[in-house]
Design a protein around this motif. Structure first.
Motif, PDB file in Angstrom:
ATOM      1  N   THR A   1       0.863  -1.177   0.000  1.00 25.05           N
ATOM      2  CA  THR A   1       0.000   0.000   0.000  1.00 25.05           C
ATOM      3  C   THR A   1       0.896   1.221   0.000  1.00 25.05           C
ATOM      4  O   THR A   1       1.618   1.489   0.973  1.00 25.05           O
ATOM      5  CB  THR A   1      -0.914   0.010   1.239  1.00 25.05           C
ATOM      6  N   VAL A   2       0.894   1.935  -1.114  1.00 23.68           N
ATOM      7  CA  VAL A   2       1.810   3.053  -1.302  1.00 23.68           C
ATOM      8  C   VAL A   2       1.362   4.266  -0.499  1.00 23.68           C
ATOM      9  O   VAL A   2       0.174   4.557  -0.394  1.00 23.68           O
ATOM     10  CB  VAL A   2       1.902   3.394  -2.804  1.00 23.68           C
ATOM     11  N   ASP A   3       2.349   4.949   0.101  1.00 24.43           N
ATOM     12  CA  ASP A   3       2.096   6.187   0.846  1.00 24.43           C
ATOM     13  C   ASP A   3       1.036   5.971   1.928  1.00 24.43           C
ATOM     14  O   ASP A   3       0.094   6.749   2.076  1.00 24.43           O
ATOM     15  CB  ASP A   3       1.650   7.293  -0.130  1.00 24.43           C
ATOM     16  N   ALA A   4       1.235   4.898   2.701  1.00 23.87           N
ATOM     17  CA  ALA A   4       0.232   4.487   3.683  1.00 23.87           C
ATOM     18  C   ALA A   4       0.245   5.348   4.944  1.00 23.87           C
ATOM     19  O   ALA A   4      -0.782   5.493   5.613  1.00 23.87           O
ATOM     20  CB  ALA A   4       0.450   3.021   4.057  1.00 23.87           C
TER      21      ALA A   4
ATOM     22  N   ALA B   1       6.925  -0.300  -4.734  1.00 24.32           N
ATOM     23  CA  ALA B   1       6.309   0.909  -4.188  1.00 24.32           C
ATOM     24  C   ALA B   1       6.365   2.072  -5.166  1.00 24.32           C
ATOM     25  O   ALA B   1       5.712   3.100  -4.940  1.00 24.32           O
ATOM     26  CB  ALA B   1       6.991   1.287  -2.879  1.00 24.32           C
ATOM     27  N   TYR B   2       7.126   1.933  -6.257  1.00 22.82           N
ATOM     28  CA  TYR B   2       7.139   2.997  -7.261  1.00 22.82           C
ATOM     29  C   TYR B   2       5.800   3.065  -7.996  1.00 22.82           C
ATOM     30  O   TYR B   2       5.389   4.135  -8.448  1.00 22.82           O
ATOM     31  CB  TYR B   2       8.277   2.778  -8.267  1.00 22.82           C
ATOM     32  N   VAL B   3       5.135   1.921  -8.095  1.00 25.13           N
ATOM     33  CA  VAL B   3       3.893   1.843  -8.873  1.00 25.13           C
ATOM     34  C   VAL B   3       2.810   2.696  -8.194  1.00 25.13           C
ATOM     35  O   VAL B   3       2.407   2.427  -7.071  1.00 25.13           O
ATOM     36  CB  VAL B   3       3.424   0.381  -9.000  1.00 25.13           C
ATOM     37  N   GLY B   4       2.379   3.728  -8.871  1.00 25.08           N
ATOM     38  CA  GLY B   4       1.352   4.610  -8.331  1.00 25.08           C
ATOM     39  C   GLY B   4       1.875   5.722  -7.450  1.00 25.08           C
ATOM     40  O   GLY B   4       1.090   6.568  -6.981  1.00 25.08           O
ATOM     41  N   LEU B   5       3.186   5.767  -7.208  1.00 20.85           N
ATOM     42  CA  LEU B   5       3.709   6.749  -6.261  1.00 20.85           C
ATOM     43  C   LEU B   5       3.686   8.165  -6.827  1.00 20.85           C
ATOM     44  O   LEU B   5       3.377   9.119  -6.111  1.00 20.85           O
ATOM     45  CB  LEU B   5       5.133   6.355  -5.840  1.00 20.85           C
ATOM     46  N   SER B   6       4.006   8.322  -8.114  1.00 22.22           N
ATOM     47  CA  SER B   6       3.966   9.659  -8.703  1.00 22.22           C
ATOM     48  C   SER B   6       2.564  10.256  -8.574  1.00 22.22           C
ATOM     49  O   SER B   6       2.403  11.435  -8.224  1.00 22.22           O
ATOM     50  CB  SER B   6       4.387   9.608 -10.173  1.00 22.22           C
TER      51      SER B   6
END
Length: 330
Positions: A239-242, A295-300
Motif C-alpha cells: 500500500t503506497v504512501d500508507a 512501491a514505485y507503482v502509483g507513487l507519482s
C-alpha cells in the motif's frame, strides 16, 4: 533547441530474462511485479518533455503502453549483450533486475556510469548480500535484526536467500533449531541463505529519491506479507504512501532513512528500505533495495509529482554541471 533524450527502460524478467533466470517458480512469482514496475516507469517517462522512451519486451511478454518503442533481443543474444547494444544507442538507461547472482551490479557495469540512472555499482554490490548489508548498517548505528540475535523475546526465525528478491524461498520457523536445520540443508545443496531473528511488528518500506547530494524520503508504505501453515512467506503487495507526514512515526522513519543513506553513500535515484516497526524498539531495517521497487507503482500519482521527470532532470543537470566544471579546468 533542446535535443530529445533517448531513455531505455529494461526490466530483466519482462525483457527476456525470465527464460534464463534459472528458477521457474521465482520467475513466475516475480514477473507480474516486474511488469508493473516497468509500466509505471514508462508511464512517467512518457510525460517527460523532450524525452523518447524505448523499453525491452519479449515473447510472450510483448505488450507495452502506446508511445513506447518496443525493443527485443536478437535470437541467441544474451541479456547483457542486448543491454550493452541498446545502451550505446540511448542517452540514459533505467534498469530493474534482481540482485540475485550479481545480476543488477553486472548490468550496472555493462551500462556504465555515464548512462546509468540509478545506484552505484558499489552500493548495489554491498546491498545484494542481505547479511553483509545488515552487518554494515549495524556498524553505522542503524537498528537491524542482528541486535535481536540473543534477545529472549524472539520467538521466530527466518531463513531466506542471501541475495534473493521479494519473498521467494523465504520460510519462518517457530524455533531456532528448525531454522538452523533448514539453513544447513539448503547450504549443503549449494544455496546461499541467511538466518535472522524474525522481527515482530508492522512491515513497512520507505521510498527514497536520492538526487543531487540530497536524499528525500518520499513515502512510507505498508507491505502485505502472509505466512502459511508451513511457514512459507509470500509477498502480497504494497500500500503506497500508507503513512502520512503527520503520523507520529514519520520523524523516526526519516531519521532511519538518513542513517542508511549516510552508511551507503552510493544510493542514487530511486531506492527502497524494507523495515519492521517493532512495538517497543521502533524501526528495524531489514534490507535495502538499490533500485526501483514495487512501491514505485502509483507513487507519482499519490504524491502529485512525476518522479521520473525529477530523476532525468537531476541527472541531466548533474551532467551539465560536470561539463561546466571540466571546461572551467580545461
Amino acid at each position: 533547441m533542446k535535443m530529445t533524450k533517448r531513455v531505455f527502460v529494461y526490466e530483466y524478467l519482462s525483457g527476456g530474462g525470465w527464460s534464463d533466470y534459472g528458477d521457474d517458480t521465482a520467475a513466475d512469482e516475480l514477473l507480474p511485479l516486474g511488469l508493473s514496475m516497468r509500466d509505471a516507469m514508462v508511464a512517467d517517462l512518457l510525460r517527460v518533455r523532450d524525452c523518447s522512451v524505448s523499453a525491452a519486451t519479449c515473447v510472450p511478454v510483448n505488450t507495452l503502453p502506446a508511445g513506447v518503442m518496443p525493443l527485443r533481443p536478437l535470437a541467441g543474444e544474451s541479456a547483457f549483450a542486448f543491454v550493452a547494444r541498446q545502451s550505446a544507442l540511448h542517452d540514459l538507461v533505467w534498469l530493474v533486475a534482481p540482485e540475485t547472482d550479481g545480476l543488477l551490479s553486472r548490468f550496472q557495469r555493462t551500462v556504465g556510469d555515464a548512462r546509468w540512472l540509478g545506484c552505484s555499482a558499489e552500493a548495489i554490490e554491498l546491498t545484494a548480500g542481505k547479511h553483509a548489508t545488515l552487518a554494515h548498517l549495524a556498524a553505522h548505528g542503524v537498528p537491524t535484526p542482528l541486535a535481536f540475535e540473543h534477545a529472549p523475546e524472539v520467538q521466530r526465525w527466518v531463513v531466506k536467500p542471501d541475495d534473493g528478491a521479494g519473498g521467494v524461498a523465504t520460510h519462518v520457523h517457530t524455533s531456532r533449531a528448525a531454522a538452523v536445520e533448514e539453513q544447513t540443508r539448503r547450504a549443503q545443496a549449494g544455496a546461499a541463505v541467511t538466518l535472522e531473528p524474525w522481527i515482530e511488528g508492522e512491515a513497512l518500506s520507505l521510498s527514497l529519491l536520492c538526487v543531487a547530494q540530497n536524499a528525500e524520503m518520499l513515502s512510507v508504505n505498508r507491505q502485505r506479507i502472509a505466512i502459511d501453515a508451513q511457514g512459507r512467506l509470500s509477498f502480497e503487495g504494497v500500500t503506497v504512501d500508507a503513512l502520512g507526514r503527520d503520523d507520529p512515526r514519520w520523524r523516526a522513519l526519516a531519521a532511519l532513512a538518513a542513517q542508511v543513506v549516510r552508511a551507503i553513500p552510493g544510493l542514487h535515484g530511486f531506492a527502497g528500505i524494507d523495515l519492521v516497526w517493532h512495538p517497543q524498539r521502533g524501526p528495524v531495517a531489514i534490507e535495502v533495495n538499490p533500485r526501483v521497487t514495487c512501491a514505485y507503482v502509483g507513487l507519482s500519482a499519490a504524491l502529485g509529482r512525476n518522479l521520473a521527470a525529477e530523476l532525468v532532470a537531476s541527472r541531466l543537470h548533474g551532467d551539465a554541471e560536470d561539463g561546466e566544471l571540466a571546461r572551467a579546468h580545461a
